[in-house]
Design a protein around this motif. Structure first.
Motif, PDB file in Angstrom:
ATOM      1  N   TRP A 187       0.868  -1.170   0.000  1.00 52.16           N
ATOM      2  CA  TRP A 187       0.000   0.000   0.000  1.00 52.16           C
ATOM      3  C   TRP A 187       0.903   1.218   0.000  1.00 52.16           C
ATOM      4  CZ3 TRP A 187      -4.897  -1.391  -0.757  1.00 52.16           C
ATOM      5  CH2 TRP A 187      -5.287  -2.686  -0.373  1.00 52.16           C
ATOM      6  N   CYS A 190      -1.918   7.507   0.137  1.00 60.12           N
ATOM      7  CA  CYS A 190      -3.108   7.674   0.974  1.00 60.12           C
ATOM      8  C   CYS A 190      -3.749   9.038   0.735  1.00 60.12           C
ATOM      9  CB  CYS A 190      -2.729   7.535   2.450  1.00 60.12           C
ATOM     10  SG  CYS A 190      -4.131   7.704   3.586  1.00 60.12           S
ATOM     11  N   TYR A 198      -8.157   6.366   2.401  1.00 60.06           N
ATOM     12  CA  TYR A 198      -8.071   5.449   1.262  1.00 60.06           C
ATOM     13  C   TYR A 198      -6.597   5.235   0.917  1.00 60.06           C
ATOM     14  CZ  TYR A 198     -13.089   6.145   0.477  1.00 60.06           C
ATOM     15  OH  TYR A 198     -14.449   6.183   0.614  1.00 60.06           O
ATOM     16  N   TRP A 199      -6.184   3.961   0.857  1.00 60.24           N
ATOM     17  CA  TRP A 199      -4.808   3.617   0.517  1.00 60.24           C
ATOM     18  C   TRP A 199      -4.792   2.887  -0.822  1.00 60.24           C
ATOM     19  CZ3 TRP A 199      -0.530   4.843   3.507  1.00 60.24           C
ATOM     20  CH2 TRP A 199      -0.795   5.357   4.778  1.00 60.24           C
ATOM     21  N   LEU A 206      -7.860  -0.573  -3.657  1.00 61.08           N
ATOM     22  CA  LEU A 206      -8.027   0.460  -2.655  1.00 61.08           C
ATOM     23  C   LEU A 206      -8.348  -0.176  -1.305  1.00 61.08           C
ATOM     24  CD1 LEU A 206     -10.061   3.507  -4.068  1.00 61.08           C
ATOM     25  CD2 LEU A 206      -7.680   3.445  -3.330  1.00 61.08           C
ATOM     26  N   VAL A 208      -9.413   0.674   2.681  1.00 55.67           N
ATOM     27  CA  VAL A 208     -10.141   1.743   3.354  1.00 55.67           C
ATOM     28  C   VAL A 208     -10.055   1.530   4.863  1.00 55.67           C
ATOM     29  CG1 VAL A 208     -12.331   2.962   3.574  1.00 55.67           C
ATOM     30  CG2 VAL A 208     -11.743   1.858   1.408  1.00 55.67           C
ATOM     31  N   LEU A 219     -11.677  -2.300  -0.688  1.00 58.09           N
ATOM     32  CA  LEU A 219     -12.902  -1.892  -1.362  1.00 58.09           C
ATOM     33  C   LEU A 219     -13.269  -2.901  -2.442  1.00 58.09           C
ATOM     34  CD1 LEU A 219     -14.705   0.633  -0.960  1.00 58.09           C
ATOM     35  CD2 LEU A 219     -13.591   1.605  -2.966  1.00 58.09           C
ATOM     36  N   GLU A 236      -7.634  13.602  -4.239  1.00 63.42           N
ATOM     37  CA  GLU A 236      -9.072  13.714  -4.029  1.00 63.42           C
ATOM     38  C   GLU A 236      -9.480  15.176  -4.058  1.00 63.42           C
ATOM     39  OE1 GLU A 236     -11.313  14.648  -1.313  1.00 63.42           O
ATOM     40  OE2 GLU A 236      -9.714  15.847  -0.403  1.00 63.42           O
ATOM     41  N   ILE A 241     -12.293  10.757  -5.829  1.00 63.89           N
ATOM     42  CA  ILE A 241     -10.936  10.221  -5.820  1.00 63.89           C
ATOM     43  C   ILE A 241     -10.481   9.994  -7.258  1.00 63.89           C
ATOM     44  CG2 ILE A 241      -9.492   8.266  -5.116  1.00 63.89           C
ATOM     45  CD1 ILE A 241     -11.273   7.962  -2.687  1.00 63.89           C
ATOM     46  N   LEU A 259     -18.070   5.559  -6.583  1.00 60.92           N
ATOM     47  CA  LEU A 259     -18.384   4.704  -5.437  1.00 60.92           C
ATOM     48  C   LEU A 259     -19.770   4.091  -5.545  1.00 60.92           C
ATOM     49  CD1 LEU A 259     -16.840   6.719  -2.471  1.00 60.92           C
ATOM     50  CD2 LEU A 259     -16.208   4.414  -3.221  1.00 60.92           C
TER      51      LEU A 259
END
Length: 336
Positions: A187, A190, A198-199, A206, A208, A219, A236, A241, A259
């Motif tokens: 990861w 961020c 969110y990474w 992703l 979370v 995710l 973001e 994002i 999303l």
């Protein structure tokens, strides 16, 4: 609704005036602020400033310097400041005018380069915390909504180690989660958005972290379809994002996370946004001017430049580590 009087004896509701001025690009906002005192106050209250660039002074770019340059892109002015606390340190994350800074273990602290205010964070205590880790935070440390997060992933390990800190606490709170990806998949980046951290992984997934529930999940979205062999950045803006390529002057697609549909959507432009890219944190703003919409300020070698070559930020010849350069949001009124 409170009304305010302009210099032409016009009565304009304050909320309406601010709404109108908030839609202006930076150049027009500055012109509007000259109309009268009332318009000046309203213009300043909604003004979208460009982030300033912080980088080591040219004569002390060996890696141990304490003199830094704060560059104002609006006035194209440089301000040299001495920051002894930044000697041998890395600038890890930037948000709301603050930096979180580290020097391995255990020195981690907040720094506001405009007010010079420093807030120390507690020392880490565990072996997981003492080696390489990533840092991020949700808001200025003076805010009650501030959460600092460190994420540590040990190579070929089945777990992630996350530590959190809130203002006023004297210790970090440890969390351990099962690593839902192959341990070799790290990861790397961020962003904080919609109350979540969110990474982005090195393969497009992703992760979370919900600080209110102290939970970690990957995710349920297919990996971002970008080519992760190339340098990428995640940013973001107002809950959206984006993932994009860091370099390249020809057409480069932008990937926006939807999303609701749980898909990455490929876009041909940034939707009028300007992205300022740096190692610490890419900062995304509504286009400061019509000419700078859909632009990416990139870091290439030791120089930052606008995609159309209009603005050089770091002077050519300044060879510094990318972890010692950061973009920082200025206050509305800067006093240096």
């Amino acid at each position: 609704m409170r009304c305010i009087a302009g210099s032409w004896d016009l009565i304009i509701p304050s909320e309406l005036l601010q709404e109108i001025l908030s839609r202006l690009v930076l150049k027009d906002n500055l012109h509007a602020s000259l109309v009268c005192k009332t318009w000046c106050e309203a213009s300043v209250s909604v003004r979208k400033l460009q982030p300033w660039l912080l980088y080591p002074a040219l004569e002390e770019s060996s890696g141990t310097c304490s003199h830094y340059i704060l560059f104002d892109p609006l006035g194209f002015q440089t301000h040299q400041q001495r920051f002894p606390e930044l000697k041998d340190h890395e600038l890890c994350y930037s948000r709301d005018g603050w930096l979180v800074v580290r020097n391995g273990y255990p020195s981690v602290f907040f720094l506001n380069p405009f007010t010079r205010e420093r807030i120390n964070l507690p020392w880490g205590w565990s072996p997981e915390f003492s080696s390489y880790y990533c840092l991020a935070f949700s808001a200025a440390p003076t805010s009650s909504s501030c959460v600092v997060i460190s994420l540590k992933q040990i190579w070929c390990h089945d777990y992630l180690f996350i530590h959190t800190w809130l203002p006023g606490e004297t210790v970090w709170t440890p969390h351990r989660f099962e690593n839902q990806l192959r341990p070799q998949r790290k990861w790397t980046q961020c962003v904080f958005s919609n109350g979540m951290f969110y990474w982005l992984s090195a393969c497009g997934y992703l992760g979370v972290f919900d600080p209110s529930r102290a939970t970690w999940n990957v995710l349920q979205v297919k990996p971002c379809p970008a080519n992760f062999v190339r340098p990428m950045l995640m940013t973001e803006h107002e809950g959206n994002i984006f993932v994009m390529y860091k370099c390249g002057r020809s057409y480069q697609p932008v990937f926006k996370l939807n999303l609701e549909r749980k898909v990455w959507e490929e876009k041909r432009e940034l939707g009028g946004l300007t992205v300022f890219s740096s190692y610490s944190t890419p900062l995304t703003r509504a286009g400061p001017s019509a000419e700078e919409k859909n632009m990416l300020y990139e870091r290439l070698g030791s120089s930052y430049y606008l995609a159309n070559d209009k603005s050089l930020f770091v002077p050519l010849g300044v060879h510094v580590g990318f972890r010692r350069i950061a973009l920082v949001d200025p206050p509305q009124l800067v006093k240096l």
